[in-house]
Design a protein around this motif. Structure first.
Motif, PDB file in Angstrom:
ATOM      1  N   UNK A  21       0.848  -1.189   0.000  1.00  0.00           N
ATOM      2  CA  UNK A  21       0.000   0.000   0.000  1.00  0.00           C
ATOM      3  C   UNK A  21       0.885   1.241   0.000  1.00  0.00           C
ATOM      4  N   UNK A  22       0.643   2.154  -0.948  1.00  0.00           N
ATOM      5  CA  UNK A  22       1.500   3.339  -1.030  1.00  0.00           C
ATOM      6  C   UNK A  22       0.788   4.619  -0.632  1.00  0.00           C
ATOM      7  N   UNK A  23      -0.478   4.548  -0.252  1.00  0.00           N
ATOM      8  CA  UNK A  23      -1.178   5.767   0.157  1.00  0.00           C
ATOM      9  C   UNK A  23      -1.201   5.855   1.675  1.00  0.00           C
ATOM     10  N   UNK A  33       9.670  -1.817  10.501  1.00  0.00           N
ATOM     11  CA  UNK A  33       9.011  -3.125  10.551  1.00  0.00           C
ATOM     12  C   UNK A  33       8.595  -3.602   9.163  1.00  0.00           C
ATOM     13  N   UNK A  34       8.125  -2.694   8.317  1.00  0.00           N
ATOM     14  CA  UNK A  34       7.728  -3.096   6.967  1.00  0.00           C
ATOM     15  C   UNK A  34       8.923  -3.533   6.135  1.00  0.00           C
ATOM     16  N   UNK A  74       9.455  -3.769  -4.355  1.00  0.00           N
ATOM     17  CA  UNK A  74       8.233  -2.968  -4.455  1.00  0.00           C
ATOM     18  C   UNK A  74       7.747  -2.561  -3.066  1.00  0.00           C
ATOM     19  N   UNK A  75       7.784  -3.500  -2.117  1.00  0.00           N
ATOM     20  CA  UNK A  75       7.335  -3.191  -0.755  1.00  0.00           C
ATOM     21  C   UNK A  75       8.226  -2.141  -0.111  1.00  0.00           C
ATOM     22  N   UNK A  76       9.512  -2.176  -0.379  1.00  0.00           N
ATOM     23  CA  UNK A  76      10.432  -1.179   0.160  1.00  0.00           C
ATOM     24  C   UNK A  76      10.133   0.204  -0.417  1.00  0.00           C
ATOM     25  N   UNK A  77       9.855   0.253  -1.712  1.00  0.00           N
ATOM     26  CA  UNK A  77       9.533   1.538  -2.338  1.00  0.00           C
ATOM     27  C   UNK A  77       8.219   2.101  -1.808  1.00  0.00           C
ATOM     28  N   UNK A  78       7.199   1.255  -1.669  1.00  0.00           N
ATOM     29  CA  UNK A  78       5.910   1.760  -1.179  1.00  0.00           C
ATOM     30  C   UNK A  78       6.006   2.189   0.289  1.00  0.00           C
ATOM     31  N   UNK A  79       6.801   1.495   1.082  1.00  0.00           N
ATOM     32  CA  UNK A  79       7.009   1.930   2.468  1.00  0.00           C
ATOM     33  C   UNK A  79       7.721   3.274   2.481  1.00  0.00           C
ATOM     34  N   UNK A  82       5.154   6.000   1.741  1.00  0.00           N
ATOM     35  CA  UNK A  82       4.312   6.294   2.907  1.00  0.00           C
ATOM     36  C   UNK A  82       5.089   7.071   3.972  1.00  0.00           C
ATOM     37  N   UNK A  83       6.359   6.754   4.136  1.00  0.00           N
ATOM     38  CA  UNK A  83       7.181   7.474   5.120  1.00  0.00           C
ATOM     39  C   UNK A  83       7.413   8.917   4.654  1.00  0.00           C
ATOM     40  N   UNK A  84       7.663   9.100   3.357  1.00  0.00           N
ATOM     41  CA  UNK A  84       7.822  10.452   2.829  1.00  0.00           C
ATOM     42  C   UNK A  84       6.532  11.256   2.989  1.00  0.00           C
TER      43      UNK A  84
END
Length: 133
Positions: A21-23, A33-34, A74-79, A82-84
């Motif tokens: 999830x990126x939103x 954790x992610x 992909x999960x690292x990029x979406x996390x 969300x952090x940004x």
């Protein structure tokens, strides 16, 4: 019984899809954790691998490693997106994620609401792992 299977299916889907999830926004602890959580396909392949496996099994495991690496990337990029968002920045900055990801663990998020959502609630790491509250 059907209700239990439906709940199990929802839990598994949540476990697999949560890192994608990126939103929205996430805090520093959930970001960390992610990163660890999204590497579960790679841990699974390592646990299944064996030097004495037949050749076909080694090929299957190699393919699973590729799929696991793509999932983790992909999960690292979406996390990172969300952090940004928690910092009030555009997710497009994630393109520099390899250079700035350690800083995302150090910088606190904005305390007020921004265009990406309300501030992240302060919760313990154990609560975040459990996905409650």
């Amino acid at each position: 019984m059907r209700e239990a299977m439906k709940n199990l299916r929802n839990c598994v889907a949540s476990f697999v899809l949560e890192p994608m999830i990126s939103s929205g926004r996430i805090g520093r602890v959930k970001y960390l954790l992610l990163h660890v959580w999204s590497a579960w396909p790679l841990f699974l392949v390592v646990a299944l691998s064996n030097q004495n496996s037949p050749l076909w099994m080694q090929h299957v495991l190699s393919a699973l490693v590729v799929v696991g690496l793509i999932y983790w990337w992909v999960a690292t990029l979406t996390a990172g997106v969300r952090r940004l968002h928690d910092l009030g920045w555009s997710g497009y900055w994630v393109l520099l994620i390899n250079l700035i990801w350690p800083l995302l663990l150090l910088w606190p998020g904005q305390r007020q609401s921004n265009r990406y959502g309300p501030p992240v609630l302060k919760r313990s790491a154990a609560t975040q792992m459990a996905g409650t509250a």
